[in-house]
Design a protein around this motif. Structure first.
Motif, mmCIF file in Angstrom:
data_model
loop_
_atom_site.group_PDB
_atom_site.id
_atom_site.type_symbol
_atom_site.label_atom_id
_atom_site.label_comp_id
_atom_site.label_asym_id
_atom_site.label_seq_id
_atom_site.Cartn_x
_atom_site.Cartn_y
_atom_site.Cartn_z
ATOM 1 N N GLU A 204 -66.595 8.285 -31.357
ATOM 2 C CA GLU A 204 -68.037 8.440 -31.246
ATOM 3 C C GLU A 204 -68.414 9.118 -29.937
ATOM 4 O O GLU A 204 -69.274 10.004 -29.885
ATOM 5 C CB GLU A 204 -68.740 7.082 -31.346
ATOM 6 N N ALA A 205 -67.756 8.695 -28.843
ATOM 7 C CA ALA A 205 -68.036 9.308 -27.541
ATOM 8 C C ALA A 205 -67.677 10.782 -27.544
ATOM 9 O O ALA A 205 -68.400 11.619 -26.991
ATOM 10 C CB ALA A 205 -67.265 8.577 -26.453
ATOM 11 N N GLN A 206 -66.550 11.134 -28.178
ATOM 12 C CA GLN A 206 -66.157 12.528 -28.246
ATOM 13 C C GLN A 206 -67.169 13.343 -29.043
ATOM 14 O O GLN A 206 -67.450 14.497 -28.707
ATOM 15 C CB GLN A 206 -64.767 12.640 -28.867
ATOM 16 N N GLY A 207 -67.730 12.731 -30.079
ATOM 17 C CA GLY A 207 -68.748 13.420 -30.858
ATOM 18 C C GLY A 207 -69.995 13.696 -30.046
ATOM 19 O O GLY A 207 -70.569 14.792 -30.109
ATOM 20 N N TRP A 208 -70.426 12.695 -29.277
ATOM 21 C CA TRP A 208 -71.596 12.879 -28.409
ATOM 22 C C TRP A 208 -71.320 13.972 -27.390
ATOM 23 O O TRP A 208 -72.167 14.836 -27.129
ATOM 24 C CB TRP A 208 -71.919 11.569 -27.693
ATOM 25 N N SER A 209 -70.133 13.953 -26.780
ATOM 26 C CA SER A 209 -69.792 14.914 -25.748
ATOM 27 C C SER A 209 -69.793 16.337 -26.301
ATOM 28 O O SER A 209 -70.342 17.257 -25.692
ATOM 29 C CB SER A 209 -68.428 14.584 -25.148
ATOM 30 N N ALA A 210 -69.193 16.533 -27.467
ATOM 31 C CA ALA A 210 -69.144 17.863 -28.070
ATOM 32 C C ALA A 210 -70.542 18.361 -28.412
ATOM 33 O O ALA A 210 -70.864 19.536 -28.208
ATOM 34 C CB ALA A 210 -68.273 17.832 -29.330
ATOM 35 N N SER A 211 -71.374 17.468 -28.925
ATOM 36 C CA SER A 211 -72.746 17.851 -29.259
ATOM 37 C C SER A 211 -73.524 18.267 -28.020
ATOM 38 O O SER A 211 -74.256 19.267 -28.026
ATOM 39 C CB SER A 211 -73.447 16.684 -29.961
ATOM 40 N N ASP A 212 -73.364 17.504 -26.931
ATOM 41 C CA ASP A 212 -74.104 17.821 -25.710
ATOM 42 C C ASP A 212 -73.571 19.084 -25.041
ATOM 43 O O ASP A 212 -74.335 19.832 -24.425
ATOM 44 C CB ASP A 212 -74.049 16.642 -24.738
ATOM 45 N N LEU A 213 -72.266 19.335 -25.134
ATOM 46 C CA LEU A 213 -71.726 20.581 -24.597
ATOM 47 C C LEU A 213 -72.319 21.775 -25.318
ATOM 48 O O LEU A 213 -72.640 22.805 -24.700
ATOM 49 C CB LEU A 213 -70.203 20.591 -24.716
ATOM 50 N N LYS A 214 -72.511 21.641 -26.609
ATOM 51 C CA LYS A 214 -73.134 22.715 -27.389
ATOM 52 C C LYS A 214 -74.574 22.927 -26.928
ATOM 53 O O LYS A 214 -75.037 24.067 -26.772
ATOM 54 C CB LYS A 214 -73.079 22.358 -28.873
#
Length: 305
Positions: A204-214
């Protein structure tokens, strides 16, 4: 409507606030460096919150004032001696009967200064109960404020910009990228994931991080900057309290200036930095609070997948 790029014009008038102690030397050196780099007028303000001396009855007033000079005259003498204001070509303002913060804000408004520079002091009269001069100025100033903490050995080289994806944060990014053209820029977003303590994995944290990097890259692409400048901006997402993540990045990566966007009405964005006391206390580098234009641009809206 005014465009964010308009705030990137170098300030034409810089106001240095000094208490004439050694704590203000670093702010003086940085103000001089910026004024020279930007070809800006330099104003210097000092507050004298004391009443003038009263000449006792029967005493020669000339002799008495030579021995006990008026505070304003003594301040001007010290400033010319220690700061070399005549050689600097600076305009000196000695504000009488005002506390430091109101004096600084009054001169900034009267002289139409576009940037206030002042040194840090952690001394508070009653501990955490009363705001320091720095905190009052940062919170109330209608213009951008630079709090100098480090000795200015060179122009800023590594600038960290905090973002919460708002219009104010977008203006701060443009301001930093345009004013400090030779500095590397890192754009950071820090977040605290809801219910993170209940999660069993990091997916879940990795998903949030990838979304915010985008979102960060989209914010960079939306900025009114040259393609070359956009390509040079690094982005990073950190999980944790923003103040703590800013501090850790600065200590690990050596950023020498942190830039944060602020509301035009004089309050910092609580969503990203909390109150002014927390951000000034947390960040170990110089801090530039960029006061947003009025009206503020619409918040940056990342594209939805």
């Amino acid at each position: 409507m005014m465009e964010p790029s308009e705030i990137a014009i170098p300030p034409a008038r810089i106001l240095l606030a000094t208490d004439l102690t050694s704590q203000g030397d670093r702010a003086l050196d940085r103000a001089l460096q910026l004024a020279k780099e930007w070809h800006a007028e330099l104003h210097i303000v000092h507050a004298v919150d004391v009443e003038p001396p009263s000449v006792p009855a029967g005493v020669n007033p000339i002799d008495y004032l030579q021995r006990y000079p008026r505070a304003r005259d003594e301040v001007l003498r010290v400033m010319r001696r220690d700061l070399g204001t005549d050689e600097l070509g600076a305009t000196v303002h000695v504000e009488e009967y005002l506390a430091p913060a109101p004096a600084i804000l009054a001169v900034a408004e009267r002289e139409r200064c576009e940037l206030i520079v002042l040194g840090e002091t952690r001394q508070r009269l009653l501990g955490p109960i009363l705001e320091s001069t720095v905190e009052q100025v940062v919170r109330k100033s209608p213009v951008s404020v630079l709090v100098v903490r480090d000795r200015p050995r060179r122009p800023y080289r590594h600038v960290l910009v905090g973002t919460d994806f708002t219009g104010e944060a977008q203006q701060a990014l443009v301001f930093a990228a345009q004013l400090f053209r030779d500095a590397s820029i890192t754009l950071m977003h820090a977040y605290s994931m809801p219910y993170s303590s209940l999660l069993d994995s990091t997916s879940e944290a990795q998903g949030w991080s990838a979304s915010d990097l985008k979102k960060l890259r989209e914010q960079v692409e939306a900025a009114p900057l040259s393609p070359e400048r956009k390509a040079s901006i690094r982005t990073t997402v950190e999980e944790g309290p923003p103040n703590a993540m800013l501090r850790r990045y600065i200590l690990d990566q050596g950023a020498d200036l942190t830039v944060i966007g602020a509301h035009p009405r004089g309050m910092l964005f609580d969503a990203f930095v909390g109150n002014s006391r927390r951000i000034v206390d947390a960040v170990p580098s110089d801090v530039l609070m960029v006061r947003a234009l009025i009206p503020s641009p619409a918040p940056f809206s990342p594209k939805r997948a």
